[in-house]
Design an enzyme around this catalytic site. Structure first.
Site, PDB file in Angstrom:
ATOM      1  N   TYR A  88       2.956 -12.394  -7.300  1.00 46.33           N
ATOM      2  CA  TYR A  88       2.191 -12.187  -8.531  1.00 46.33           C
ATOM      3  C   TYR A  88       2.680 -10.926  -9.255  1.00 46.33           C
ATOM      4  O   TYR A  88       2.795 -10.909 -10.485  1.00 46.33           O
ATOM      5  CB  TYR A  88       0.694 -12.077  -8.206  1.00 46.33           C
ATOM      6  CG  TYR A  88      -0.177 -11.777  -9.418  1.00 46.33           C
ATOM      7  CD1 TYR A  88      -0.564 -12.794 -10.292  1.00 46.33           C
ATOM      8  CD2 TYR A  88      -0.588 -10.473  -9.698  1.00 46.33           C
ATOM      9  CE1 TYR A  88      -1.340 -12.512 -11.414  1.00 46.33           C
ATOM     10  CE2 TYR A  88      -1.361 -10.191 -10.815  1.00 46.33           C
ATOM     11  CZ  TYR A  88      -1.735 -11.215 -11.665  1.00 46.33           C
ATOM     12  OH  TYR A  88      -2.501 -10.940 -12.768  1.00 46.33           O
ATOM     13  N   HIS A 174       7.959 -13.353  -0.450  1.00 50.74           N
ATOM     14  CA  HIS A 174       7.230 -12.295   0.253  1.00 50.74           C
ATOM     15  C   HIS A 174       8.136 -11.586   1.255  1.00 50.74           C
ATOM     16  O   HIS A 174       8.413 -12.119   2.316  1.00 50.74           O
ATOM     17  CB  HIS A 174       6.002 -12.893   0.962  1.00 50.74           C
ATOM     18  CG  HIS A 174       4.946 -13.293  -0.009  1.00 50.74           C
ATOM     19  ND1 HIS A 174       4.015 -12.408  -0.486  1.00 50.74           N
ATOM     20  CD2 HIS A 174       4.709 -14.468  -0.621  1.00 50.74           C
ATOM     21  CE1 HIS A 174       3.231 -13.020  -1.352  1.00 50.74           C
ATOM     22  NE2 HIS A 174       3.630 -14.269  -1.456  1.00 50.74           N
ATOM     23  N   GLU A 176       7.328  -8.997   2.903  1.00 55.24           N
ATOM     24  CA  GLU A 176       6.539  -8.318   3.931  1.00 55.24           C
ATOM     25  C   GLU A 176       6.230  -9.203   5.140  1.00 55.24           C
ATOM     26  O   GLU A 176       5.777  -8.697   6.155  1.00 55.24           O
ATOM     27  CB  GLU A 176       5.233  -7.778   3.316  1.00 55.24           C
ATOM     28  CG  GLU A 176       4.238  -8.823   2.821  1.00 55.24           C
ATOM     29  CD  GLU A 176       4.557  -9.384   1.431  1.00 55.24           C
ATOM     30  OE1 GLU A 176       5.725  -9.330   1.008  1.00 55.24           O
ATOM     31  OE2 GLU A 176       3.639  -9.917   0.800  1.00 55.24           O
ATOM     32  N   ASP A 232     -10.665   3.194  18.567  1.00 61.11           N
ATOM     33  CA  ASP A 232     -10.819   4.024  17.362  1.00 61.11           C
ATOM     34  C   ASP A 232     -11.728   5.229  17.622  1.00 61.11           C
ATOM     35  O   ASP A 232     -11.364   6.370  17.330  1.00 61.11           O
ATOM     36  CB  ASP A 232     -11.401   3.207  16.191  1.00 61.11           C
ATOM     37  CG  ASP A 232     -10.513   2.035  15.815  1.00 61.11           C
ATOM     38  OD1 ASP A 232      -9.359   2.002  16.277  1.00 61.11           O
ATOM     39  OD2 ASP A 232     -10.979   1.141  15.076  1.00 61.11           O
ATOM     40  N   LYS A 376      -4.426   0.260  12.668  1.00 60.06           N
ATOM     41  CA  LYS A 376      -4.723   0.122  14.099  1.00 60.06           C
ATOM     42  C   LYS A 376      -3.518   0.461  14.986  1.00 60.06           C
ATOM     43  O   LYS A 376      -3.655   1.163  15.984  1.00 60.06           O
ATOM     44  CB  LYS A 376      -5.164  -1.332  14.357  1.00 60.06           C
ATOM     45  CG  LYS A 376      -5.808  -1.549  15.682  1.00 60.06           C
ATOM     46  CD  LYS A 376      -7.284  -1.260  15.587  1.00 60.06           C
ATOM     47  CE  LYS A 376      -8.046  -1.595  16.817  1.00 60.06           C
ATOM     48  NZ  LYS A 376      -9.467  -1.267  16.619  1.00 60.06           N
TER      49      LYS A 376
END
Ligand code: XMP
Length: 520
Positions: A88, A174, A176, A232, A376
C-alpha cells in the site's frame, strides 16, 4: 547516545511490526508511528535516517483511506531522508506524487518471480530474478514524474520503482516476510546503503543506557511492582532492581488459578535472581470464592482483574507502612502492547501509553516501564544478557486470568485440579519433543461437555480436554502447530489414563484469525 532511527509509518498493515522488527534485527533502531503523525511530531524524534511506509488493507482511492500530505515528502526531501514504500505504501507514494493506481480484476497472492531491471542500490547483490511475496488487489499503473521502474513480475509491470533524486523507493511485494527470499538483503540495502544507518542498536548498550535512565527518572523514589514469573515482568523487575536496588518492592499474587507447582517455582526463581524480598500473597481462596458460579468469560475476567487490583492495593498500603510511600508502579509492558497501531487487533486497541495508573481509593502512581521499546525476542535477549535461566527466558506466555480462561464455564477446585494435571502432561510431552522451543504456547482446555467412553469393560461419562498448540511471532496471528501424530497420540493416551475425569481428547486445528489462541 546517538541512535540512527528508521521510522515505520503504519497504514494498518498486518506486517507493520514485522518491518520494524526486521530493521532492528539489522542492528538499527526502528519505531512505528501512525500514518497521520504531524511534522512537528516527526521533528521531535532524534536522528531519523529513513522512513518506511507499511502496507495496509485500503485502496488509495477509498474515501477513508489513510494518506500523507505532499508536505510530508517535502519534509523528507529537505532533510535528505529517504523513503521506501511497501505494498500500500508503494501505491500511495505513486498516487500522491502524480502517478496512478489501478484495481486488479483478481487479487495477486503468493510467491512470484521478480525480474530485476536495476541493481545499483535497492537490489544490490541480488540475481536477475528473485522470488518475492505478493498480496495485493491494486497496483501502480503509471509512475509519477522523475520515477523509474526497477523491477516487474509477469502480472505486475511496475513491481518496484525509484526516484534517485529524491531518494524515494517502492516495492509492491512484502520484503519483511520470509517468503521473499532476499527480503532482508533488500531491507539492508535500504537501511544501511541508501539511508546510511550505522548498526548501533545493541542490547548490551541498551541495558546500560536503560539502567542509567531509570536511575535518573526514579531517583531515590520507591517503586512497587507486581511480578508474575513471566519473562516480561521478570526482566523488567531485574532491570529495575539493578538500577535502584532495595527501593524496588515486588509483589507476587497467587490467584489460585496457576498451573501445577507454578507459585513455588516462581518464588524459587526469584530467590535465584536475588530479587528479594518478593512479597507473596496467597489469595487463591478469595479469587475462587468471587468466581463461584460465574460462567460468562468477560465477567470472569472483570472479577479477576478487580480482585487482583484490590489485593495488590492492600498489600501496597501494608508495605508503605514499612518502606515508605511508593511513587512509581513498575510494569513489564513491551512495545507491541504499547504501540497504537492503525490495525484493530486486540492488543493494539487494548493498551495505550498511560502516564498515571490510578488504583482504587485515590492511590496515584507514575508508571515506569523499562521494556516499553522492546519486542519479545529483544526482551528474551536482554533476559539472557542479565543472566536469567533458559527456563525463565523461554517461558511460554500465560494469560493474566490464568487457568480461568481455559476452563469453559464456571471455575471449581475440581476442574482446576483436572486441568492442572492435564496441562502438566502436555508440557512434559512437548518438552521431550523437538517442538520444545518452536511453540508460542501449548496447553489444555477443559470443555463443558461430557461424552461417553469405555474403559476396561465399563461405560464412562466424563470430560473432554482440548489440546491447543500454536506457533506465532507475536500472538496477533497464530497457526496451529503440526505436531507429530505420535506426540498427539501419547498426549491423548496419557491424559485419559492418568487424569481421572477425562475420557476424550481433541486437538484444536484452527488458526488465529479466525479463532483466538485462548478459548475463554
Ligand atoms: P488470544 O486468545 O487473544 O491471545 O488470541 C493472544 C495471546 O495473549 C494471551 N492472553 C493474555 N495475556 N493477559 C495477558 O497477559 C490476558 O488477559 C490475556 N488473554 C490472552 C494469550 O495467552 C495469547 O498468548
Amino acid at each position: 547516545m546517538k541512535q540512527d532511527t528508521i521510522i515505520v509509518l503504519d497504514f494498518g498493515g498486518q506486517y507493520t511490526h514485522l518491518i520494524s522488527r526486521r530493521v532492528r534485527e539489522l542492528g538499527v533502531y526502528s519505531e512505528i508511528c501512525t500514518y497521520d503523525i504531524s511534522l512537528e511530531g516527526l521533528e521531535k524524534i532524534p536522528d531519523v535516517k529513513g522512513i518506511i511506509f507499511s502496507g495496509g488493507p485500503n485502496s488509495v482511492y477509498d474515501e477513508e483511506s489513510p494518506l500523507v500530505s505532499k508536505e510530508f515528502f517535502s519534509w523528507c526531501e529537505e532533510r535528505g531522508v529517504p523513503i521506501l514504500g511497501i505494498c500500500y505504501g508503494h501505491q500511495l507514494i505513486a498516487h500522491i506524487l502524480g502517478g496512478s493506481v489501478k484495481r486488479l480484476d483478481r487479487r495477486e497472492f503468493g510467491k512470484t518471480v521478480l525480474y530485476i531491471e536495476e541493481k545499483e542500490d535497492l537490489f544490490q547483490g541480488l540475481k536477475d530474478t528473485e522470488i518475492v511475496w505478493m498480496s495485493h488487489g491494486d497496483q501502480v499503473l503509471e509512475l509519477p514524474p522523475g520515477f523509474e521502474k526497477i523491477g516487474h513480475t509477469d502480472n505486475c509491470p511496475i513491481a518496484a520503482y525509484r526516484n534517485m533524486t529524491d531518494r524515494i523507493y517502492g516495492v509492491q511485494f512484502h520484503i519483511e516476510v520470509h517468503h521473499t527470499e532476499k527480503g532482508n538483503r533488500i531491507l539492508e540495502n535500504f537501511v544501511k546503503g541508501i539511508c546510511g544507518c550505522q548498526a548501533t542498536w545493541r542490547m548490551e548498550d541498551w541495558i546500560e543506557e536503560t539502567i542509567r535512565s531509570i536511575r535518573k527518572i526514579v531517583g531515590g523514589a520507591k517503586v512497587i511492582m507486581a511480578v508474575s514469573g513471566g519473562v516480561d515482568s521478570t526482566v523488567a523487575a531485574v532491570l529495575l532492581h539493578r538500577a535502584i536496588g532495595k527501593n524496588l518492592q515486588c509483589v507476587f499474587v497467587d490467584n489460585g488459578l496457576l498451573r501445577e507447582n507454578e507459585a513455588e517455582e516462581v518464588i524459587r526463581g526469584f530467590k535465584r535472581l536475588n530479587l528479594e524480598p518478593v512479597h507473596f500473597v496467597d489469595a487463591g481462596e478469595t479469587f475462587l470464592h468471587r468466581l463461584e458460579g460465574v460462567m460468562d468469560p468477560e465477567q470472569k475476567r472483570r472479577i479477576i482483574s478487580d480482585t487482583f487490583i484490590r489485593i495488590f492495593e492492600t498489600k501496597a498500603r501494608e508495605l508503605e507502612n514499612i518502606y515508605g510511600k511508593f511513587e512509581y508502579l513498575g510494569q513489564g509492558t513491551i512495545y507491541p502492547d504499547r504501540v497504537e497501531s492503525a490495525a484493530t487487533s486486540k492488543s493494539a486497541s487494548r493498551i495505550k501509553s498511560h502516564h498515571n495508573v490510578v488504583l482504587p481509593e485515590g492511590m496515584t502512581l507514575k508508571l515506569v516501564e523499562p521494556l516499553a521499546s522492546l519486542y519479545k525476542d529483544e526482551v528474551r535477549k536482554v533476559g539472557k544478557l542479565l543472566g536469567l535461566s533458559d527456563e525463565v527466558v523461554w517461558r511460554q506466555p500465560f494469560p493474566g486470568p490464568s487457568l480461568a480462561v481455559r476452563i469453559i464455564g464456571a471455575v471449581t477446585k475440581e476442574k482446576l485440579s483436572i486441568l492442572r494435571k492435564a496441562d502438566a502432561i502436555i508440557q512434559e510431552e512437548i518438552q521431550k519433543s523437538d517442538f520444545r522451543n518452536k511453540l508460542w504456547q501449548s496447553f489444555a482446555v477443559l470443555l463443558p461437555v461430557k461424552t461417553v467412553g469405555v474403559m476396561g469393560d465399563a461405560r464412562t461419562y466424563e470430560n473432554v480436554i482440548a489440546v491447543r498448540a500454536v506457533e506465532s511471532e507475536d500472538a496477533m496471528t497464530a497457526n496451529f502447530a503440526k505436531l507429530d501424530w505420535s506426540i498427539l497420540e501419547r498426549i491423548a493416551s496419557r491424559l485419559v489414563n492418568e487424569v481421572k475425569g477425562i475420557n476424550r481428547v481433541v486437538y484444536d486445528i484452527t488458526n488465529k484469525p479466525p479463532s483466538t489462541v485462548e478459548w475463554e
